[in-house]
Design an enzyme around this catalytic site. Sequence first.
Site, PDB file in Angstrom:
ATOM      1  N   ASP A 174       0.835  -1.213   0.000  1.00 49.11           N
ATOM      2  CA  ASP A 174       0.000   0.000   0.000  1.00 49.11           C
ATOM      3  C   ASP A 174       0.860   1.249   0.000  1.00 49.11           C
ATOM      4  O   ASP A 174       1.662   1.464   0.916  1.00 49.11           O
ATOM      5  CB  ASP A 174      -0.905   0.010   1.243  1.00 49.11           C
ATOM      6  N   GLY A 183      -7.463   3.947   3.032  1.00 48.43           N
ATOM      7  CA  GLY A 183      -6.857   4.850   4.010  1.00 48.43           C
ATOM      8  C   GLY A 183      -6.319   4.160   5.238  1.00 48.43           C
ATOM      9  O   GLY A 183      -5.316   4.574   5.788  1.00 48.43           O
ATOM     10  N   ASP A 221     -10.125  -5.665  -1.642  1.00 47.96           N
ATOM     11  CA  ASP A 221      -9.268  -5.141  -0.568  1.00 47.96           C
ATOM     12  C   ASP A 221     -10.089  -4.424   0.493  1.00 47.96           C
ATOM     13  O   ASP A 221     -10.781  -3.448   0.211  1.00 47.96           O
ATOM     14  CB  ASP A 221      -8.270  -4.156  -1.222  1.00 47.96           C
ATOM     15  N   SER A 254      -5.199  -6.803   8.447  1.00 46.71           N
ATOM     16  CA  SER A 254      -5.189  -7.079   9.886  1.00 46.71           C
ATOM     17  C   SER A 254      -5.547  -8.524  10.240  1.00 46.71           C
ATOM     18  O   SER A 254      -4.937  -9.106  11.127  1.00 46.71           O
ATOM     19  CB  SER A 254      -6.105  -6.102  10.618  1.00 46.71           C
TER      20      SER A 254
HETATM   21  C1  DX5 Z   1      -6.624   0.122   3.026  1.00 43.82           C
HETATM   22  C2  DX5 Z   1      -5.592  -0.715   2.341  1.00 43.82           C
HETATM   23  C3  DX5 Z   1      -5.672  -2.160   2.610  1.00 43.82           C
HETATM   24  C4  DX5 Z   1      -5.554  -2.525   4.068  1.00 43.82           C
HETATM   25  C5  DX5 Z   1      -6.501  -3.643   4.319  1.00 43.82           C
HETATM   26  O1  DX5 Z   1      -6.647   1.395   2.491  1.00 43.82           O
HETATM   27  O2  DX5 Z   1      -5.708  -0.530   0.942  1.00 43.82           O
HETATM   28  O3  DX5 Z   1      -4.795  -2.895   1.789  1.00 43.82           O
HETATM   29  O4  DX5 Z   1      -4.276  -2.918   4.475  1.00 43.82           O
HETATM   30  O5  DX5 Z   1      -6.529  -3.932   5.685  1.00 43.82           O
HETATM   31  P1  DX5 Z   1      -7.645  -4.853   6.335  1.00 43.82           P
HETATM   32  O6  DX5 Z   1      -7.528  -6.220   5.725  1.00 43.82           O
HETATM   33  O7  DX5 Z   1      -7.300  -4.800   7.773  1.00 43.82           O
HETATM   34  O8  DX5 Z   1      -8.988  -4.229   6.026  1.00 43.82           O
HETATM   35 ZN    ZN Z   2      -4.574  -1.856  -0.388  1.00 48.83          ZN
END
Ligand code: DX5
Ligand code: ZN
Length: 215
Positions: free
Chosen positions: A34, A143, A176, A199
Amino acid sequence: MKKISPSLLSIEKEKRLDMTHTLLNMGIDWIHYDYMDAKFVENRAIEIKEIKEIKNNSQNHIMDIHIMAYEPKKIVEQVIGVVDYATVHYEVFKDQNELLDFVKEYQNKIKLGLSIKPNTDFLEVQNILKHFDLLLIMSVEPGKGGQTFIEHSLDKIKSARDFINKNNLDILIQVDGGINNFTASKCFNAGADVLVSGSYLTLEPSVQKLKNLLD
Ligand code: DX5
Ligand code: ZN
């Protein structure tokens, strides 16, 4: 395809390389990186320098960068030859012409992904999908990690799957945000190929959790 691509976003910077090793040793072969510019989204995440360091110090894996930034070109330029997929947000382009110019400039240099936020309709992007290698459907507001999966993302995944199959397109659907043992199977059943897991998987990684995501 049915794949899990963990995101390292929820991991402290100093622990990301170790986490990469842990994940790859568990059988993971795709990691989602990210990138945030602190403007398109509030936060900052993983810098290009760090992505290169991880690449140079870990075993081979598929790498995609999720570019949450208003000036995606600047970032794409830096990851050509580094990562496999560069995914940009549809919402940062002025119009489709600007996006198509972007595609023309980079499509022969790197695989391109197109990401849509929860409030962007799939219908808005379907006509340009053929130019991309990957569609990233955000199932939370981009975010930060640890947010709750937005259920209507499932309809979007289904629409995308139908459209891709009907038109015989060669493009992966990645999802995602909020992916866990409950939401993963729903996404795969709706037609997703690659699920990003932040997470749920990375805060306490285990083979069992990975299995839960894939079952
Ligand atoms: C959020 C990111 C994701 C994030 C997902 O803006 O793009 O890739 O790490 O995290 P989880 O799986 O915890 O929702
Ligand atoms: Zn992402």
